[in-house]
Each structure stands twice: as C-alpha cells, then as structure tokens.
Design an enzyme around this catalytic site. Structure first.
Site: not given
Length: 235
Positions: A133, A145-147, A150
């Site tokens: 991303d 958390a998502y970042c 990734k």
C-alpha cells in the site's frame, strides 16, 4: 510447459481481475478465496482451481500449502493479494479484528512463501509479488494497525528478496486510488482525486500491467512499485 500461479484473495476486485488475466496468458491459476466466492465461480469456469482458506487461521494456510504441493512440483508466480481493512475503532474494540489484520497481511504470506519456497525455486523464473500500500511509507493515523501490517509485508518483501535470491525474485506493488469501494461517496472520491496529481481513478489495468512488467523483467528483485497516479507524493 504450462505456468502455474497462486493468487490470494481472488474472489473480487484486483485479485479476480489479475487471476483472469493470468488465465488469458495461459497460466494454470489457483484462485484462493475466504468468503468472496462469486468471482471464483467465474474463474473456475475459465479453468482456475478454487482453494478456500481463512487466512486468520494458520491451520487453513498450512492446509492450502499442502494442497498446492500435491498438485505439482513447480509454482511460477505467487501473488499475495488477500487483505482486510479495519480502522482504529474496529481493532480497538475487537481483539479478533486486530489479530486478523496481522494474520492476513504478515503471517499468511510468510507461511505461503516459506511453505512454497521449493516449488517457486523449481520454476525457471520463480516470482513473488506482494501487494502492499502507498501508506506503507506514510501511514494513516486512522488505520494504524493496517498500515503497520502492510509495512511488515513491505519489509518481508526485501528480506525474502535477499534470502531467496538467486532462485526466486520477490517484489511488491503499492496501489493507490485504483478502484473506489462502493461505500465511498462522491465527496470522498473528489477529495482523493484532488490529492492525486494525475486526478483520475486508475482502474485495475495499470496494476495488471505492473504484474506483467515484474514478471517479464528478470533483473528486478526487492523492488516496490507505486501504482497510484502520484498520490503518495501528497500524503
């Protein structure tokens, strides 16, 4: 000899379209899905072999590896595309969601790469492409958390590029505003496009073109290519 590819998250959006493109290119495709099966049914009609696995469970991932190993001794292309997208509120109020973010983006790709390393090495041009991303480099405070997950996958890309060379190449693609979600309203779309230098929604074809570019250039490994219309410049 027919080339073989595994695409994770093949039931919808980019995973579906790249799996279909690979079938058109003559690949035998393993089309992984968790619950988004409509696209996989269509891929099956085109000749893909569907594989169901919940990447939040390590057991499912390991079972999938075993199934792919039984089908042949060679894997030419692994695209780690499966993803889940939770904001801060979701992971702060649901420990299962927090675990799933890291299971799907870190643990599952790790298990697939290590579990299928020999099959990838048996290819003349073994290639892994991890879909990360643009927020890997400049994280959003709304999706911490998502970042972070990734970013872990991006780091894993470089580490495996060193560890698996020269037999297997490992690269990443960082998508930007390629395809808005149905829940995105016009205000959100206009804001994102205003922040994007090329000011267009990219669509999925540029992503597929980048997969083919990475596949067909044998001198690239450890690279991460932004396909974002320049949006990362303004983050």
């Amino acid at each position: 000899m027919t080339k073989t590819a595994l695409v994770t998250g093949a039931g919808r959006r980019f995973g579906f379209e790249v799996a279909k493109a690979l079938i058109e290119d003559g690949y035998k495709v393993f089309a992984h899905y968790n619950s988004s099966k409509d696209g996989v049914d269509e891929l099956s009609q085109l000749g893909a072999e569907p594989i169901q696995a919940n990447f939040a469970r390590q057991h499912d991932v390991k079972e999938m590896v075993t199934q792919i190993k039984k089908s042949g001794s060679k894997l030419d292309l692994l695209i780690n595309n499966a993803s889940c997208f939770f904001d801060n509120d979701s992971v702060d109020n649901d420990s299962e969601a927090l675990e799933t973010v890291f299971q799907v983006h870190n643990i599952a790709p790790y298990l697939l790469i290590t579990g299928l390393q020999q099959q990838l090495s048996n290819s003349d041009n073994g290639l892994i492409i991890n879909i990360t991303d643009i927020y890997t480099d400049k994280p959003s405070t709304n999706y911490i958390a998502y970042c972070a997950a990734k970013a872990g996958l991006a780091n894993m890309t470089q580490a495996f590029a060193k560890a698996l060379a020269p037999d297997v190449r490992v690269n990443a693609i960082q998508p930007g505003p390629i395809l808005f979600l149905p829940e995105h309203d016009n205000e959100h779309k206009m804001q994102v496009l205003d922040e994007t230098p090329l000011q267009v929604e990219g669509g999925l074809e540029p992503m597929i073109d980048t997969v083919r570019f990475l596949r067909d250039n044998p001198f690239l490994t450890g690279e991460s290519i932004k396909v974002d219309g320049g949006r990362a410049l303004n983050l």
